[in-house]
Design a protein around this motif. Structure first.
Motif, PDB file in Angstrom:
ATOM      1  N   LYS A  96      39.360  32.296  31.686  1.00 15.26           N
ATOM      2  CA  LYS A  96      39.693  33.068  32.889  1.00 15.26           C
ATOM      3  C   LYS A  96      39.095  34.463  32.819  1.00 15.26           C
ATOM      4  O   LYS A  96      38.821  34.987  31.744  1.00 15.26           O
ATOM      5  N   TYR A  97      38.914  35.056  34.007  1.00 17.60           N
ATOM      6  CA  TYR A  97      38.441  36.432  34.111  1.00 17.60           C
ATOM      7  C   TYR A  97      39.631  37.376  34.222  1.00 17.60           C
ATOM      8  O   TYR A  97      40.596  37.095  34.927  1.00 17.60           O
ATOM      9  N   VAL A  98      39.534  38.498  33.518  1.00 14.26           N
ATOM     10  CA  VAL A  98      40.557  39.539  33.586  1.00 14.26           C
ATOM     11  C   VAL A  98      39.831  40.865  33.780  1.00 14.26           C
ATOM     12  O   VAL A  98      38.804  41.110  33.145  1.00 14.26           O
ATOM     13  N   GLN A  99      40.356  41.708  34.655  1.00  8.62           N
ATOM     14  CA  GLN A  99      39.755  43.028  34.836  1.00  8.62           C
ATOM     15  C   GLN A  99      39.953  43.848  33.564  1.00  8.62           C
ATOM     16  O   GLN A  99      41.054  43.894  33.012  1.00  8.62           O
ATOM     17  N   ALA A 100      38.895  44.485  33.115  1.00 11.48           N
ATOM     18  CA  ALA A 100      38.971  45.278  31.882  1.00 11.48           C
ATOM     19  C   ALA A 100      39.998  46.396  32.005  1.00 11.48           C
ATOM     20  O   ALA A 100      40.631  46.776  31.019  1.00 11.48           O
ATOM     21  N   SER A 101      40.190  46.904  33.219  1.00  7.86           N
ATOM     22  CA  SER A 101      41.149  47.996  33.426  1.00  7.86           C
ATOM     23  C   SER A 101      42.585  47.557  33.149  1.00  7.86           C
ATOM     24  O   SER A 101      43.468  48.390  32.956  1.00  7.86           O
TER      25      SER A 101
END
Length: 201
Positions: A153-158
């Motif tokens: 899955k993709y997660v925002q680095a922020s």
């Protein structure tokens, strides 16, 4: 002596032994060769499945991975990296910041090779309190997505923390592992010295 040099030295010694009268059926020689092979073939891979890939939020170009990350600057929302991918280009032009946290610092912009947008900076000259960050790659968290290898899955680095916390338990385990390897190397060196002495006699 690092492990590579040690293995090279052991290989040279094995070549030296073969020039003496040590037959191929000599069990001592074969057991040493087996032990050397075990040291050489020991699995030293990291658990890559717990890692992540840093990608440009605009075009998904790979900018780096979690193995190159050495921390973050929370106040600036920057990920600190020792290395980045070849798809990150460093601009030749020096920029200067006159205010904020980076006041009186000069830096090169980091650009994504895919969409040409700025994704971070590399500090060139800084005030003393920022000197540890010179020549490192600083990626802006708000411009990065992280692809998590374990979940896909993709997660925002922020939304992630990149602060490295070295646990005392991990350090003790590493120390024990290194001591065990050093002990094994010393045993092998002793066996090789004895074998070389016998062969010369």
């Amino acid at each position: 002596m690092n492990r590579y040099l040690f293995l090279k030295e052991m290989s040279n010694r094995c070549s030296l032994l073969s020039s003496f009268d040590v037959g191929p059926c000599d069990s001592t020689q074969s057991s040493i060769a087996d032990q050397l092979k075990a040291v050489k073939d020991r699995d030293t891979r990291r658990d890559y499945m717990n890692g992540s890939v840093l990608q440009c939020r605009t075009c998904n170009t790979v900018l780096g991975d979690s193995l190159g990350i050495c921390g973050e600057i929370q106040s600036l929302q920057l990920i600190v990296c020792l290395k980045v991918s070849d798809d990150v280009s460093v601009s030749k032009q020096l920029e200067m910041s006159l205010d904020g946290h980076l006041a009186f610092s000069t830096y090169h912009l980091l650009r994504c090779a895919g969409c040409k947008s700025s994704v971070g900076l590399a500090l060139h000259s800084t005030p003393e309190h920022l000197s540890a960050l010179r020549n490192l790659f600083l990626l802006r968290k708000e411009l990065i997505n992280c692809y998590m290898l374990r979940t896909g899955k993709y997660v925002q680095a922020s939304k992630m923390s990149f602060i490295h916390r070295l646990m005392d338990k991990d350090i003790k385990e590493l120390k024990q592992d290194l001591e065990a390897q050093l002990k094994q190397v010393k045993i092998l060196e002793g066996m090789m010295d004895k074998l070389c002495t016998r062969s010369v006699d």
